[in-house]
Scaffold this active site. Structure first.
Site, mmCIF file in Angstrom:
data_model
loop_
_atom_site.group_PDB
_atom_site.id
_atom_site.type_symbol
_atom_site.label_atom_id
_atom_site.label_comp_id
_atom_site.label_asym_id
_atom_site.label_seq_id
_atom_site.Cartn_x
_atom_site.Cartn_y
_atom_site.Cartn_z
ATOM 1 N N HIS A 114 0.879 -1.174 0.000
ATOM 2 C CA HIS A 114 0.000 0.000 0.000
ATOM 3 C C HIS A 114 0.913 1.220 0.000
ATOM 4 O O HIS A 114 1.937 1.217 0.704
ATOM 5 C CB HIS A 114 -0.823 0.087 1.282
ATOM 6 C CG HIS A 114 -1.881 -0.953 1.434
ATOM 7 N ND1 HIS A 114 -1.672 -2.124 2.105
ATOM 8 C CD2 HIS A 114 -3.170 -0.970 1.037
ATOM 9 C CE1 HIS A 114 -2.793 -2.830 2.111
ATOM 10 N NE2 HIS A 114 -3.718 -2.163 1.466
ATOM 11 N N GLU A 151 -10.767 -6.067 -5.357
ATOM 12 C CA GLU A 151 -10.724 -7.151 -4.364
ATOM 13 C C GLU A 151 -12.027 -7.180 -3.571
ATOM 14 O O GLU A 151 -12.294 -6.291 -2.767
ATOM 15 C CB GLU A 151 -9.531 -6.916 -3.432
ATOM 16 C CG GLU A 151 -9.377 -8.002 -2.398
ATOM 17 C CD GLU A 151 -8.091 -7.840 -1.575
ATOM 18 O OE1 GLU A 151 -7.080 -7.356 -2.130
ATOM 19 O OE2 GLU A 151 -8.119 -8.183 -0.388
ATOM 20 N N GLU A 166 -9.547 -12.923 -2.378
ATOM 21 C CA GLU A 166 -8.924 -13.300 -1.104
ATOM 22 C C GLU A 166 -9.857 -14.294 -0.399
ATOM 23 O O GLU A 166 -10.953 -13.927 0.036
ATOM 24 C CB GLU A 166 -8.719 -12.049 -0.243
ATOM 25 C CG GLU A 166 -8.131 -12.386 1.102
ATOM 26 C CD GLU A 166 -7.605 -11.182 1.850
ATOM 27 O OE1 GLU A 166 -7.109 -10.230 1.199
ATOM 28 O OE2 GLU A 166 -7.692 -11.184 3.081
ATOM 29 N N HIS A 213 -11.830 -13.445 2.635
ATOM 30 C CA HIS A 213 -12.979 -12.583 2.366
ATOM 31 C C HIS A 213 -14.156 -13.420 1.850
ATOM 32 O O HIS A 213 -15.312 -13.161 2.178
ATOM 33 C CB HIS A 213 -12.627 -11.520 1.320
ATOM 34 C CG HIS A 213 -11.575 -10.553 1.777
ATOM 35 N ND1 HIS A 213 -11.037 -9.594 0.950
ATOM 36 C CD2 HIS A 213 -10.970 -10.388 2.975
ATOM 37 C CE1 HIS A 213 -10.139 -8.883 1.613
ATOM 38 N NE2 HIS A 213 -10.082 -9.359 2.847
ATOM 39 N N ASP A 263 -11.901 -11.134 9.617
ATOM 40 C CA ASP A 263 -10.769 -11.360 8.740
ATOM 41 C C ASP A 263 -9.512 -11.572 9.577
ATOM 42 O O ASP A 263 -8.991 -10.616 10.148
ATOM 43 C CB ASP A 263 -10.635 -10.061 7.917
ATOM 44 C CG ASP A 263 -9.836 -10.227 6.668
ATOM 45 O OD1 ASP A 263 -9.507 -11.371 6.325
ATOM 46 O OD2 ASP A 263 -9.536 -9.199 6.031
ATOM 47 N N ASP A 311 -1.328 -12.281 1.609
ATOM 48 C CA ASP A 311 -1.961 -11.236 2.425
ATOM 49 C C ASP A 311 -2.285 -11.896 3.770
ATOM 50 O O ASP A 311 -3.442 -12.181 4.089
ATOM 51 C CB ASP A 311 -3.221 -10.728 1.718
ATOM 52 C CG ASP A 311 -3.819 -9.530 2.429
ATOM 53 O OD1 ASP A 311 -3.340 -9.176 3.511
ATOM 54 O OD2 ASP A 311 -4.792 -8.943 1.891
HETATM 55 C C1 XUL Z 1 -8.003 -6.071 3.623
HETATM 56 C C2 XUL Z 1 -7.201 -6.525 2.503
HETATM 57 C C3 XUL Z 1 -6.316 -5.506 1.914
HETATM 58 C C4 XUL Z 1 -6.162 -5.594 0.432
HETATM 59 C C5 XUL Z 1 -5.346 -4.496 -0.179
HETATM 60 O O1 XUL Z 1 -8.862 -7.010 4.134
HETATM 61 O O2 XUL Z 1 -7.232 -7.669 2.126
HETATM 62 O O3 XUL Z 1 -5.104 -5.557 2.558
HETATM 63 O O4 XUL Z 1 -5.599 -6.795 0.030
HETATM 64 O O5 XUL Z 1 -5.775 -3.243 0.197
HETATM 65 CO CO CO Z 2 -6.239 -8.706 0.518
#
Ligand code: XUL
Ligand code: CO
Length: 559
Positions: free
Chosen positions: A224, A355, A391, A394, A430, A462
């Site tokens: 980021h 995402e 992800e 998620h 998460d 991640d």
């Molecule tokens: C948050 C998440 C983030 C994204 C990128 O849950 O997964 O870190 O991957 O902003």
């Molecule tokens: Co992510």
């Protein structure tokens, strides 16, 4: 006796032994011994002269050596081992063959360069005594700082593991994570991090990260914007801070060959974004987010990012009573149109990715899951410009099985990249844990193989070590074990696909769609009347078993 630093995997020579000054046929005995492993640069092996000219009377050595050039073309940074070769000459030695003459001068230079590199690589500034992580299939159960399955150059279904898996380290968890949670402060203190917001600290941290990537043998990273460099008092100051650290990143990337899988903008931490960024009720906030993304795209272009991710941290609602959801989604689409225009203007070639996440931090995130995001992209005519970064933690928050979004997005050609992590399915939030479940990784890799790879995306970890896992070594073990889990997943999925039993059994379930009125419906040619006629003539369909347990038992066979 000859000694040379040569590329190796485990205990196999991969680029031949150029220090021989005699052909193998002249030797009665060759004893090879590997000692000392270290990182090195194999780019000079790009074309190893003499490939294929090794003496066939030593097939066991030749077959390994033949891999050399193929291997070397694909990698710049590899493991080197010191190979000591003792030879005994036959009494009636065959005359000198030409190939060694021709190899030696080039290799002498290469050896000098490798020795210089090795010296540089020996400087283990931030992780003394840890790594590089080696491939050791015979490791004991308690040896967890090794790869038992991940063997970067091993081929699986025509590509190397490294090419299929495209692992990436995420900077925010692994180099900015402190272990703090809503109930407690930091538990993780890294020796290089003085806890300040200074640019010096930011740069030291970045150097540590690149040592980590290299020792792990991971070729990609993600960040980021605000992880890299501190915010200043104004946007101009913030951008200048970012530029300074990005220049160091460019230098380190160049030196190590590590590439940027993707960059993203943090549009959720700063209080200005409390109502959202692109979906804020305040247009001025959206303008700030747009300015931040403009800079983010420039940085991504500067560093050759292969993708650019949007995770809408605060793009959602907490209450429907105070929210105009249609306006917010229209603004989000308009925001993305500005992004596409600027991307094209500056010639940034990376793939744009969205995402999905169902909830957290907002009660309802607009990018709820893969199907919601794909529908949004279609609704606003944006689908040609984006793919999805899925992800799985998620996905489970959305109430779906782990692999659901990977499979759904892939089915529509929209799977762009994966944030490889996992949650605790018994929790509702998460947890970003390292993926360690072989079954889940097998299912993900099956989808990746079936769509012929994930490039230009990759598997980005991640994931964060638990706040109780405070040792530097834990960071290495977490990544190495997750890489190994995905390597197992890859091998399992490859067997599932090559054996073809799943494809055969699944196809058998759909056989009625392949001919007659079934195929006419599938092609969009049939009518309701036609369907009625079939039922009138043939009566009720005969119920067929779905054989779920049979499929589950087959899956267990591969895991
Ligand atoms: C948050 C998440 C983030 C994204 C990128 O849950 O997964 O870190 O991957 O902003
Ligand atoms: Co992510």
């Amino acid at each position: 006796m000859h000694e040379a630093w040569l590329p190796c995997v485990g205990d196999s020579p991969l680029a031949g032994s150029p220090t021989y000054d005699e052909p193998f046929s002249a030797l009665s005995r060759i004893t090879c011994k590997w000692t000392e492993m270290r990182e090195g640069d194999s780019s000079e092996y790009g074309e190893v002269p003499g490939r294929g000219e090794y003496n066939p009377s030593r097939p066991e050595l030749q077959s390994e050596m033949m891999k050399g050039p193929v291997f070397a073309k694909k990698m710049t940074h590899i493991l080197l081992g010191r190979l000591t070769v003792s030879t005994t000459r036959q009494s009636s030695a065959a005359p000198h063959s030409g190939y060694t003459q021709h190899v030696l001068p080039a290799m002498a230079q290469a050896t000098a360069k490798r020795q210089k590199m090795a010296h540089a690589n020996r400087e283990s500034e931030f992780f003394p005594g840890i790594g590089p992580v080696e491939y050791k299939p015979s490791a004991e159960p308690s040896e967890t700082l090794v790869f038992r399955h991940y063997n970067a150059q091993q081929e699986v279904l025509g590509r190397t593991m490294e090419e299929w898996l495209r692992f990436s380290v995420c900077y925010w968890h692994s180099f900015r994570g402190t272990g703090s949670d809503p109930f407690g402060g930091p538990t993780i203190k890294r020796p290089w991090d003085d806890g300040t917001d200074s640019l010096d600290n930011a740069k030291r941290r970045l150097r540590a990260a690149f040592e980590f990537f290299t020792k792990l043998g991971i070729k990609y990273w993600t960040f980021h914007d605000r992880d890299l460099a501190p915010e200043g008092k104004t946007l101009a100051e913030t951008n200048a801070n970012l530029d300074e650290v990005v220049e160091l990143a460019a230098e380190l990337m160049n030196k190590t060959g590590v590439k940027l899988l993707w960059a993203t903008c943090n549009l959720f931490v700063h209080p200005r974004y409390m109502h959202g960024a692109a979906t804020s009720c305040d247009a001025h906030v959206t303008m700030y987010a747009a300015a931040q993304v403009k800079k983010g795209l420039e940085v991504a272009r500067r560093l050759g990012a292969e993708n650019f991710v949007f995770w809408g941290g605060r793009e959602g609602y907490h209450s429907l009573i105070n929210t105009d959801v249609r306006a917010e989604l229209d603004h989000l689409a308009a925001f993305y149109k500005m992004v596409i225009a600027y991307k094209e203007k500056i010639g940034f070639k990376g793939q744009l990715l969205i995402e999905p996440k169902a909830k957290e931090p907002t009660r309802h995130q607009y990018d709820y899951d893969a199907q919601t995001v794909m529908a949004f992209l279609h609704q606003y005519g944006l689908n040609a410009h984006f793919k999805l970064n899925i992800e799985p933690n998620h996905t489970t928050l959305a109430g779906h099985p782990y692999e659901h979004d990977v499979i759904f997005s892939s089915a529509y050609g929209m799977l762009g990249s994966i944030d490889a992590n996992t949650g605790s399915p018994d929790l509702g939030w998460d947890t970003d844990q390292f993926p360690m479940d072989v079954r889940s990784c097998t299912m993900v890799m099956k989808a990746v193989l079936e769509q012929d790879g994930i490039a230009p995306g990759g598997l980005n970890f991640d994931a964060k070590v638990r706040r109780e896992s405070t040792d530097l070594k834990d960071l290495f073990i977490a990544h190495a074990a997750a890489m190994d889990t995905f390597a197992r997943g890859l091998k399992n999925a490859a067997s599932m696909i090559s054996d073809g039993v799943f494809a055969k059994s699944i196809n058998a379930r759909y056989v009625s769609w392949k001919s007659g009125v079934g195929s006419r419906i599938a092609r969009g040619e049939a009518t309701l009347e036609e369907c009625e006629k079939v039922v009138m003539e043939h009566g009720d369909p005969r119920p067929e078993s779905g054989h779920q347990e049979h499929f589950e038992a087959m899956l267990n066979h591969y895991i």
